[in-house]
Design a protein around this motif. Structure first.
Motif, PDB file in Angstrom:
ATOM      1  N   UNK A  93       0.814  -1.219   0.000  1.00 29.85           N
ATOM      2  CA  UNK A  93       0.000   0.000   0.000  1.00 29.85           C
ATOM      3  C   UNK A  93       0.855   1.281   0.000  1.00 29.85           C
ATOM      4  N   UNK A  94       2.160   1.143  -0.217  1.00 27.63           N
ATOM      5  CA  UNK A  94       3.040   2.315  -0.304  1.00 27.63           C
ATOM      6  C   UNK A  94       3.574   2.439  -1.731  1.00 27.63           C
ATOM      7  N   UNK A  95       4.253   3.571  -1.998  1.00 29.92           N
ATOM      8  CA  UNK A  95       4.978   3.696  -3.273  1.00 29.92           C
ATOM      9  C   UNK A  95       4.152   4.248  -4.415  1.00 29.92           C
ATOM     10  N   UNK A  96       3.263   5.225  -4.156  1.00 32.29           N
ATOM     11  CA  UNK A  96       2.474   5.835  -5.235  1.00 32.29           C
ATOM     12  C   UNK A  96       3.412   6.507  -6.240  1.00 32.29           C
TER      13      UNK A  96
ATOM     14  N   UNK B 136       1.830  10.783 -11.494  1.00 36.63           N
ATOM     15  CA  UNK B 136       1.157  10.653 -12.784  1.00 36.63           C
ATOM     16  C   UNK B 136       0.425   9.339 -12.962  1.00 36.63           C
ATOM     17  N   UNK B 137       0.679   8.381 -12.084  1.00 38.24           N
ATOM     18  CA  UNK B 137       0.066   7.050 -12.202  1.00 38.24           C
ATOM     19  C   UNK B 137      -0.977   6.867 -11.088  1.00 38.24           C
ATOM     20  N   UNK B 138      -0.574   7.223  -9.858  1.00 40.74           N
ATOM     21  CA  UNK B 138      -1.467   7.099  -8.703  1.00 40.74           C
ATOM     22  C   UNK B 138      -1.538   8.445  -7.979  1.00 40.74           C
ATOM     23  N   UNK B 139      -2.368   9.382  -8.479  1.00 47.64           N
ATOM     24  CA  UNK B 139      -2.488  10.687  -7.799  1.00 47.64           C
ATOM     25  C   UNK B 139      -2.742  10.462  -6.307  1.00 47.64           C
ATOM     26  N   UNK B 140      -2.032  11.253  -5.468  1.00 43.41           N
ATOM     27  CA  UNK B 140      -1.957  10.883  -4.061  1.00 43.41           C
ATOM     28  C   UNK B 140      -2.603  11.920  -3.144  1.00 43.41           C
TER      29      UNK B 140
END
Ligand code: NAD
Length: 517
Positions: free
Chosen positions: A476-479, A482-486
């Motif tokens: 559940x870490x490592x966004x 551009x891929x996983x807006x956080x």
């Protein structure tokens, strides 16, 4: 515009001996430069004061990584004036020109990537992989926002009206104050500065007093990239001197904050007050803490689940806003899962970041004391099945053993409050329904996840689990930018979604002009 398409900066593979040797060399080079003095940067000038704040290596607190000049009221005044003066010109630059300046800044940082990583290892206790990921993310933010800004130069889509021209365009807002935390010392600093600057604002950035040296290094790159003086101003120093004063300043148009709930909500409240001479309502972007949970149900692939648990809970010592701190496991697979989790967690080495240990020292004495208070109370809240105290043999730094507390009640402090260290609370759930209820029972809603083979439950999790970033069947870490807006829900913040397509819009306001012919 002819930029090449955005792609995330690749991560380095340190099993490659050449890459590992290069990292060791960078550590040696930077070791020779530790202890130096770093100025403030105001209007492009290097400014020193007569007070210096030391930044210490968490793995060896006798080592001074550097000393930064401590700003006070005079420097705040100068920095706000410099940012105001620079705004007049920078706000009128064409969007592509500003974008080019950021892409150039990214290129300079990419060339100095290993050097940045080595400084992070000393200043924040990041092991090689964590430092590499943080520097890569900083570069990603520059490249991504440079490209995303281009579309915002275009008018917004509106409908036509007979006999008139109607046009709605976006414009920058003014001078912003940027307040990042220490845990992603470069990535969040660079990302929260780059976004407002890309769309024409100017900023005063105030890094965390725990990791200010990296900001000095960043400012060297800003200068080399040729950004006009005053667009990015750096003030380092003590929170008591700088925090409230910058937030309260009548010229502060917006505050871009990432950090804990107490600081963020304080900023929110203070920013609401209109100061004498202030002619706007301040805008706040507040990204705050988490009590991030992973549900493992009885259909889960347990080896995959155990890998995800250990990576999410203990990478960078649990000091990620996205870190797993509540494992919610369905009773039926509790024992089988815990056996696998413990087997993996016992293999984690605790030690120095320079030696690339899995778990390193936590950031400050204050944070060490805070975590220790939770550990002392842990035996009353559950069964301590791993760790539970200081890692005495790891070195002279603020080392804490990876700790797992099993059978914690869902309403115990360990299962509700953000500890921000290598401490995992395990909560049993009767079934999936109960697990969802526990997941949503906290004040936070930042990251979370589900490990399950049930399509029906995965679909339910998508809509029912309250987390701004939800991961299914992975850590559940490592966004990725551009891929996983956080950004999270609930008390985790204002859901700005850094690294996403709507982020830049937060630092702009829209103007509609109607002409009747
Ligand atoms: P913190 O709240 O102690 O400090 C954050 C920043 O605020 C620092 O720069 C600090 O110097 C500054 N600050 C302190 N007092 C201030 C005041 N009165 N006015 C203005 N600024 C002030 O948080 P931290 O310990 O640096 O960071 C850890 C926290 O950040 C955790 O809660 C973590 O979850 C959160 N975090 C959230 C995200 C996210 O994206 N949601 C990302 C990283 C970290």
């Amino acid at each position: 515009m002819a930029f090449e398409p955005f792609r995330n900066e690749p991560f380095t593979d340190f099993t490659d001996e050449a890459a590992a040797a290069a990292y060791r060399q960078a550590l040696n080079d930077v070791r020779g430069r530790l202890g130096g003095r770093w100025p403030l940067v105001i209007g492009g000038e290097r400014v020193t004061t007569d007070r210096w704040l030391p930044s210490l290596d968490p793995c060896d607190p006798d080592t001074v990584v550097g000393e930064v000049a401590m700003a006070g009221a005079d420097e705040i005044e100068r920095a706000m004036e410099a940012a105001t003066a620079a705004y007049a010109d920078w706000s009128r630059w064409p969007m592509p020109s500003r974008a080019r300046a950021l892409v150039r800044l990214a290129a300079i940082m990419r060339r100095r990537k290993l050097e940045f990583c080595a400084w992070e290892t000393f200043e924040a206790g990041k092991n090689w992989r964590e430092a590499d990921a943080d520097v890569a993310e900083a570069i990603d933010f520059l490249e991504y926002y440079a490209r995303e800004s281009l579309a915002l130069a275009e008018p917004l889509a509106t409908h036509h009206w007979q006999g008139e021209e109607n046009i709605t365009t976006l414009q920058p807002m003014g001078v912003g104050v940027v307040i990042p935390p220490w845990n992603f010392l470069l990535a969040i600093l660079v990302g929260t500065v780059a976004a407002p600057v890309a769309v024409g604002n100017t900023v005063v950035v105030k890094p965390s007093p725990a990791t200010p040296v990296i900001a000095g290094l960043f400012m060297e790159c800003v200068e080399e990239a040729g950004l006009p003086p005053g667009v990015i101003n750096l003030l380092t120093g003590a929170d008591a001197d700088l925090g409230d004063a910058l937030v309260d300043d009548r010229r502060t148009r917006f505050i871009n904050f990432t950090g804990s709930v107490p600081t963020g909500t304080r900023i929110h409240e203070r920013a609401a007050k209109v100061q004498e001479g202030q002619r706007f309502v301040k805008r706040t972007m507040l990204e705050m803490g988490g009590k991030d949970a992973l549900i493992v149900d009885e259909t889960a692939e347990l080896d995959l689940a155990a890998d995800a648990v250990v990576a999410s809970a203990f990478s960078f010592n649990g000091q990620k806003c996205s870190a797993l701190s509540r494992l919610i496991v369905v009773d039926e697979v509790h024992d089988a899962l815990m056996e696998r989790v413990l087997e993996r967690a016992r293999r984690l080495q605790v030690g120095s970041a320079a030696e690339n240990a899995d778990v390193t020292a936590v950031i400050t004495q204050r944070q060490f004391d805070r975590i220790t208070t939770y550990l002392e109370a842990a035996p009353e809240q559950g069964r301590v099945v791993l760790g539970g105290g200081r890692a005495k043999d790891a070195g002279p730094g603020w080392f804490i053993q990876p700790t797992i507390v099993d059978d914690v009640a869902a309403d115990a402090p360990l299962a509700r409050e953000e500890v921000f260290g290598p401490v995992l609370a395990v909560v049993r759930a009767r079934d999936f329904e109960h697990a969802v209820e526990i997941f949503n029972s906290v004040d936070y809603g930042l990251t979370g996840g589900l490990i399950s083979r049930s399509r029906e439950r995965i679909e339910r999790a998508r809509s029912e689990l309250e987390a701004g970033n939800l991961y299914i069947n992975r850590k559940i870490t490592g966004a990725l930018v551009g891929v996983q807006p956080f950004g999270g829900f609930k008390l985790s913040g204002t859901n700005s979604k850094a690294g996403g397509p709507d982020y830049l819009r937060l630092f702009m306001e829209a103007k509609t002009v109607t002409e009747r012919f």
